[in-house]
Design a protein around this motif. Structure first.
Motif, mmCIF file in Angstrom:
data_model
loop_
_atom_site.group_PDB
_atom_site.id
_atom_site.type_symbol
_atom_site.label_atom_id
_atom_site.label_comp_id
_atom_site.label_asym_id
_atom_site.label_seq_id
_atom_site.Cartn_x
_atom_site.Cartn_y
_atom_site.Cartn_z
ATOM 1 N N HIS A 1 10.156 7.476 9.923
ATOM 2 C CA HIS A 1 9.490 7.403 8.620
ATOM 3 C C HIS A 1 8.594 8.626 8.397
ATOM 4 O O HIS A 1 8.526 9.160 7.282
ATOM 5 N N GLN B 1 10.861 5.855 1.410
ATOM 6 C CA GLN B 1 10.439 4.649 2.131
ATOM 7 C C GLN B 1 11.550 4.049 2.978
ATOM 8 O O GLN B 1 11.275 3.434 4.010
ATOM 9 N N TRP C 1 8.044 -2.363 1.645
ATOM 10 C CA TRP C 1 8.991 -1.791 2.589
ATOM 11 C C TRP C 1 8.521 -1.887 4.037
ATOM 12 O O TRP C 1 9.108 -1.277 4.922
ATOM 13 N N ARG C 2 7.461 -2.676 4.270
ATOM 14 C CA ARG C 2 6.923 -2.756 5.623
ATOM 15 C C ARG C 2 7.900 -3.417 6.592
ATOM 16 O O ARG C 2 8.035 -3.013 7.742
ATOM 17 N N HIS D 1 4.505 0.454 -0.746
ATOM 18 C CA HIS D 1 4.606 0.639 0.706
ATOM 19 C C HIS D 1 4.625 -0.704 1.432
ATOM 20 O O HIS D 1 5.333 -0.867 2.426
ATOM 21 N N GLN E 1 1.398 3.018 -3.911
ATOM 22 C CA GLN E 1 0.710 2.461 -2.748
ATOM 23 C C GLN E 1 1.048 0.990 -2.544
ATOM 24 O O GLN E 1 1.110 0.505 -1.413
ATOM 25 N N SER F 1 6.039 1.566 8.704
ATOM 26 C CA SER F 1 7.092 0.586 8.409
ATOM 27 C C SER F 1 8.156 0.545 9.507
ATOM 28 O O SER F 1 8.277 1.463 10.317
ATOM 29 N N GLY G 1 1.401 5.877 3.508
ATOM 30 C CA GLY G 1 1.420 4.438 3.725
ATOM 31 C C GLY G 1 2.761 3.887 4.159
ATOM 32 O O GLY G 1 2.846 2.738 4.611
ATOM 33 N N SER G 2 3.820 4.679 4.038
ATOM 34 C CA SER G 2 5.151 4.194 4.446
ATOM 35 C C SER G 2 5.434 4.444 5.922
ATOM 36 O O SER G 2 6.406 3.908 6.462
ATOM 37 N N TYR H 1 2.723 9.309 0.333
ATOM 38 C CA TYR H 1 3.678 8.476 1.071
ATOM 39 C C TYR H 1 3.231 8.128 2.487
ATOM 40 O O TYR H 1 3.997 7.529 3.246
#
Length: 527
Positions: free
Chosen positions: A86, A131, A390-391, A387, A384, A21, A17-18, A15
């Protein structure tokens, strides 16, 4: 402990990569406009307002004070940097995975607990819980609930105190945690601790009841109701005939939840009217959803004697999922991925147990573990890509058009993105669609009215505002209409409209003062 740390690392990396965000979707209401989280009111008001920071007069009935307090602390202490919040969500997920493993290895055995926790750590179906920052409630509730199970199994006073404390955190973070005591009592019966009795400890069950009563009393005092307020646009099953509601919920289970669990590439983060509305007994998707639940229930029943750990894992899934599926009781949301977070703890363990059993039955033990590994890897890869969705709001809402083009809610959100970018004609297309898809949605008509006004279509905007007030005479709707009147030379009429409110908020009082001053001078725009 090393294995728990490795599982936490896997969950955190999955996670990571979240973390960059921003605030997306419901984060706007839970954080950006929440006076408790923003520090506009004292922190203790987390216990006297709803999850969105609204007082009783404006509440929609979700009471999660500890989740609000958590969001308030990390927002205020870090200056409102979304990435920090986050990061905390990711760390809570990592901690939850470790606690799941440490708890379930005493229930299902070391191999199943290890692989099952690893599978749970990367599942894409409940990814929204990590996320989206509003998923903080699901993370805290599940973490506390699993810790509660761990403490409950200790069978001593320290364990009982720990279980009661963890339950208070769980139910103070999310309402569905009320299922935990039932699950713990079923664990005592299905999987009695070594040397322990199957008989339930009624004195401890009484303690859990006291916790529920205390939190329930706090809820009643804070928001004035035991029940949530269900908005038809968020749950179009509300108000439907019982049969239509039942089969509509069953269809969502088959078409949305089950497919979302099986296929990690599906990103149905949101559903609303009319896509997720009532249905009929002719719906094949509804029957598929019911068949799946009945099948899991039958497996659980058949496993009570032969494989109690499998039975308990399935009971865990069915108990939690039953509360959020709308089959038994209506919930504020008709569908949300994050609602799967707690249920999938149990289903991950059940799936791992089943895969191991399949490998043994085929005479190839490694085949079962390999099957779980393939499923886990597929979910990890799919995760992946999610993510990026949800940016930011635009990324998420455009994804919604791909997966839920017939959702009034999605169309309204896309309209808002276009409006904020100044693309008013594009915004109007989506806003009109939202209102036509859900004619009874106050939110859709409010969005349409605002965009029409900004587009210079004053009379159309006026009609949309009047339609909004037919559907909902909330403080927000009245204030928006009053500001509309002020922009078109009717500031005093707007002030008079707001003065009809029996208990206006400080914001409305400020708006009344502004409009009355504006009515006596030249219009200069809204405050």
């Amino acid at each position: 402990m090393k294995r728990a740390l490795l599982l936490s690392l896997l969950a955190a990396l999955a996670y990571a990569g979240s973390i960059p965000s921003g605030y997306v979707l419901d984060d706007y209401f839970a954080i950006e406009t929440n006076p408790v989280v923003r520090g506009e009111v004292p922190l203790h008001e987390a216990f006297t307002r709803d999850f969105w920071g609204r007082p009783a007069a404006e509440t929609i009935g979700t009471y999660r004070p500890l989740a609000v307090l958590s969001l308030a602390l990390d927002t205020q202490l870090t200056g409102g940097r979304p990435w920090v919040s986050h990061l905390l969500n990711v760390l809570l997920h990592a901690l939850c995975v470790a606690v799941v493993y440490l708890t379930w290895r005493h229930l299902v055995g070391e191999p199943v607990a290890l692989v099952g926790a690893a599978l749970f750590s990367v599942l894409a179906a409940p990814a929204e819980a990590v996320q989206a920052l509003v998923g903080r409630a699901d993370l805290l509730s599940t973490l506390a609930g699993v810790a509660m199970l761990h403490a409950h199994r200790r069978r001593n006073i320290a364990g009982a105190i720990g279980a009661l404390g963890a339950f208070a955190v769980a139910v103070g973070s999310k309402e569905s945690a009320i299922a935990f005591p039932v699950l713990l009592l079923s664990a005592d019966w299905l999987l009695p601790p070594e040397g322990g009795s199957r008989r339930p400890r009624w004195w401890l069950a009484g303690g859990y009841a006291v916790v529920v009563a205390l939190v329930g009393t706090g809820r009643l005092v804070a928001i004035g109701s035991w029940n949530p307020v269900i908005e038809p646009v968020l749950n179009p099953l509300a108000g439907a005939p019982l049969l239509g509601r039942f089969f509509g919920a069953a269809r969502i289970i088959g078409e949305r939840y089950l497919l979302g669990i099986v296929d990690p590439t599906r990103r149905l983060f949101l559903c609303s009217a009319p896509a997720c509305g009532p249905d009929s007994p002719a719906s094949l998707w509804a029957w598929s959803g019911l068949a799946a639940l009945i099948g899991l229930g039958a497996v659980a029943l058949a496993s009570v004697r032969r494989a109690p750990p499998l039975a308990f894992s399935l009971v865990w899934f069915l108990a939690f999922f039953g509360l959020v599926s709308n089959l038994l009781v209506l919930s504020p949301s008709v569908y949300a991925e994050r609602l799967l977070y707690a249920p999938l703890v149990g289903l991950s363990m059940a799936a791992t147990w089943g895969a191991r059993g399949l490998g043994k039955w085929l005479g190839r033990p490694t085949l079962g573990w390999a099957l779980v590994g393939v499923v886990g890897l597929g979910n990890l890869v799919a995760l992946q890509f999610r993510h990026d969705d949800w940016r930011d709001p635009e990324s998420l809402y455009r994804t919604g058009l791909t997966y839920a083009p017939d959702s009034s809610m999605v169309r309204g959100l896309v309209a808002q993105v276009h409006m904020e970018k100044g693309e008013l004609e594009e915004a109007l297309v989506h806003a009109r669609l939202a209102a036509s898809l859900s004619p009874q949605s106050a939110r859709a008509h409010e969005t349409l009215a605002i965009i029409l006004d900004r587009s210079g279509r004053t009379e159309e905007a006026r009609r949309s505002y009047l339609r909004l007030l037919e559907l909902e005479r909330s403080e927000r709707a009245l204030r928006n209409y009053a500001l509309f009147l002020s922009r078109h030379g009717q500031a005093l009429e707007g002030a008079a409209l707001l003065r009809q409110l029996p208990q206006p908020s400080p914001l409305v009082k400020e708006t009344i003062t502004y409009l009355e001053e504006m009515g006596r001078t030249a219009p200069i725009g809204p405050p």
